[in-house]
Design an enzyme around this catalytic site. Structure first.
Site, short mmCIF file in Angstrom:
data_model
loop_
_atom_site.label_atom_id
_atom_site.label_comp_id
_atom_site.label_asym_id
_atom_site.label_seq_id
_atom_site.Cartn_x
_atom_site.Cartn_y
_atom_site.Cartn_z
N LYS A 1 0.83 -1.20 0.00
CA LYS A 1 0.00 0.00 0.00
C LYS A 1 0.86 1.26 0.00
O LYS A 1 0.65 2.17 -0.78
CB LYS A 1 -0.94 0.00 1.21
N HIS B 1 -2.71 -38.18 10.90
CA HIS B 1 -1.44 -38.88 11.13
C HIS B 1 -0.40 -37.96 11.77
O HIS B 1 0.76 -38.35 11.88
CB HIS B 1 -0.91 -39.45 9.82
N LYS C 1 8.76 -4.08 14.09
CA LYS C 1 9.30 -3.42 12.90
C LYS C 1 10.22 -2.26 13.29
O LYS C 1 11.30 -2.08 12.72
CB LYS C 1 8.16 -2.87 12.03
N GLU D 1 10.15 -5.81 3.87
CA GLU D 1 10.32 -7.11 3.22
C GLU D 1 9.99 -7.03 1.73
O GLU D 1 10.74 -7.54 0.88
CB GLU D 1 9.40 -8.15 3.89
N ARG E 1 -5.29 -7.67 5.95
CA ARG E 1 -5.64 -9.08 6.05
C ARG E 1 -7.01 -9.39 5.48
O ARG E 1 -7.41 -10.56 5.44
CB ARG E 1 -5.54 -9.54 7.51
#
Length: 550
Positions: free
Chosen positions: A209, A389, A517, A215, A273
């Site tokens: 944005k 499992h 951050k 990152e 999100r």
């Protein structure tokens, strides 16, 4: 209009639930089924292609009634209206929360600061459609005129988890484009991706944005440097043909070399999100075609309408949220397992980890005071039958109560009924086993039938007993399609919203993400200058060890 600031523990319904829990904490689901032959009829919901059976829960009619009273007492109905109407419900950031507007019908009127945002949403959707069509058809090409074969999505958090989950879930519907995702700032991650790519035929979608996310920008610069390698004969002008951006920062995007015409906008009233429905979903559209992307949005919109209009006792997101509150706040269950019986949904749990835990991982109420009750749930899971499992031992015989959602589909996409019937036999068997368990008498009867000696049977008996009474919800859907996937994601989005309203927290900010951050930026400077400043003794020790040995 501000949301209510009601401490749920001070409501009449909560106090009644506390007393009711004393009666229910030792209740046996087996006995509840025996006492009420119509129990399943009372505790299931049908809507479109969805069936939710929630009868395998430690509840009775009184439980449900008290939970519904709690929803009413905290003002859930008016909160839902505010949510859809664009009220500033994210008050700490002074924003509306309108990811639902992204999938609204074009005729809808949804105002933000007096402006109907639906028209600009559809303008962006038309741009996504045009761009998608040009790439898939081969009309839009790379710097040598070759058609694109690969798409790389560069983003992190909601700019990665949502698109990656949806692309994986809709693999059956994908076209000829190969789609890759780069998220982690770990250099090994990005280098493993680019070593497989041909720069002539790869399109890069940078999703940020602000175009400042560390990152995403680091990975984008690494890819840009690789793309401009002298080995490929590329020039800076070629960047405009291979890189597009989903961002609001036109200046920085342009400085990177991206054509402003290839920038897809975002809005402040869409949280990261919950943003896969926006231009953040461009990679989804490229992977499966715009029509399927639009079907995804339509499915979400249909769930929105159900959530907005259905009575609470027939409302899927509301019922799932209330059950979650029941286990979290009264039984003390700290986590919930999510078990989709399809490999396509292997990324659903990681996606909902962010949606749930970033939203409702809060310890301060909307009144600014610390809460005196549990909020949030830990979400985890893997597809069945793999999960059986791996960690089902803990759910079946461990010491923790772990409510679980089982998600299954009636129709297999490839029509392989042999595989699918075996898969679904496990799906049904596990919820039955978790509820019923196995008694000592049943185990002893098996020993007698097998001729196990008395001494051995006496030793083995306690290890083979299953207490049962493990709660599950069964979500059974006709078929995995773009539309049903959209509805399923929206179902969990609204569940998150309802939980946040009940817990009196702001679900749509994420201040906890920011602290790490800020510290990382200052520590990075120390690493670059090889000068360790003032930290606690542990961090100082670790930094010095890292610098000494790197």
């Amino acid at each position: 209009m501000a949301l209510n600031t009601i401490n749920p523990t001070e409501t009449f319904a909560w106090k009644k639930l506390e007393l009711h829990y004393i009666e229910m904490q030792k209740a046996s689901m087996q006995e509840l089924f025996q006492l009420d032959a119509s129990r399943t009829d009372k505790f299931n919901l049908k809507w479109n292609e969805f069936l939710i059976d929630y009868s395998k829960n430690i509840i009775n009619q009184e439980t449900l009634q008290l939970l519904l009273e709690l929803a009413d007492e905290v003002g859930l109905k008016s909160a839902i209206a505010d949510y859809f109407d664009g009220a500033i419900i994210n008050q700490t950031e002074n924003r509306a929360v309108l990811h639902t507007a992204l999938r609204a019908k074009e005729s809808a009127i949804i105002n933000v600061e007096g402006n109907n945002v639906v028209s600009e949403i559809y303008e962006v959707k038309r741009k996504i459609k045009e761009f998608t069509t040009e790439v898939i058809s081969g009309e839009r090409t790379g710097y040598t005129g070759k058609q694109f074969t690969d798409v790389v999505n560069i983003g992190i958090g909601g700019s990665d988890l949502g698109p990656a989950m949806a692309v994986e879930a809709l693999q059956f519907y994908k076209n000829q484009l190969n789609v890759h995702f780069v998220s982690n700032v770990d250099g090994d991650h990005v280098n493993e991706i680019i070593k497989k790519l041909n720069p002539e035929t790869t399109l890069f979608v940078i999703v940020s944005k602000t175009f400042t996310t560390q990152e995403t920008l680091t990975n984008s610069e690494t890819i840009r440097k690789w793309f401009l390698s002298k080995d490929f004969g590329t020039t800076p002008e070629d960047i405009a043909k291979h890189f597009v951006a989903v961002s609001t920062n036109i200046q920085k995007v342009t400085e990177f070399g991206i054509n402003p015409n290839n920038v897809f906008p975002m809005w402040d009233w869409v949280g990261g999100r919950f943003s896969l429905w926006s231009a953040v979903g461009l990679t989804i559209s490229l992977a499966v075609g715009y029509d399927n992307f639009d079907e995804l949005l339509q499915g979400a919109n249909e769930m929105d309408e159900h959530f907005k209009t259905a009575d609470f006792d027939k409302n899927m997101p509301v019922i799932l949220a209330l059950l979650s509150v029941w286990y979290n706040n009264f039984f003390g269950a700290e986590s919930e397992a999510l078990i989709p019986y399809t490999q396509y949904l292997q990324k659903l749990a990681p996606y909902l980890q962010q949606g749930t835990m970033e939203s409702n991982g809060k310890s301060v109420g909307r009144d600014g005071k610390p809460v005196n009750y549990q909020t949030g749930t830990i979400i985890w899971g893997e597809p069945g039958t793999n999960a059986q499992h791996a960690f089902f031992q803990l759910i079946h015989q461990g010491t923790k109560l772990i409510p679980a959602d089982f998600i299954g589909f009636i129709t297999p996409l490839y029509g392989d009924n042999d595989h699918h019937d075996k898969l679904m036999s496990n799906f049904f068997a596990q919820t039955e086993a978790l509820m019923h368990g196995k008694s000592g008498e049943q185990v002893q009867a098996e020993f007698d039938e097998q001729g196990v000696s008395e001494e051995k049977a006496k030793f083995l008996l306690p290890f083979k007993i299953f207490s049962g009474n493990k709660p599950t919800n069964t979500i059974l859907i006709q078929k995995l399609s773009p539309k049903t996937l959209g509805s399923l994601i929206a179902l969990y989005e609204h569940k998150i919203f309802v939980q946040g309203i009940i817990w009196n927290i702001f679900s749509f900010d994420q201040w906890g993400v920011e602290l790490g951050k800020q510290l990382a930026n200052s520590i990075l400077e120390e690493i670059n200058t090889k000068t360790v400043k003032s930290h606690d003794s542990s961090t100082t020790f670790l930094l010095n060890h890292f610098l000494l040995n790197k």
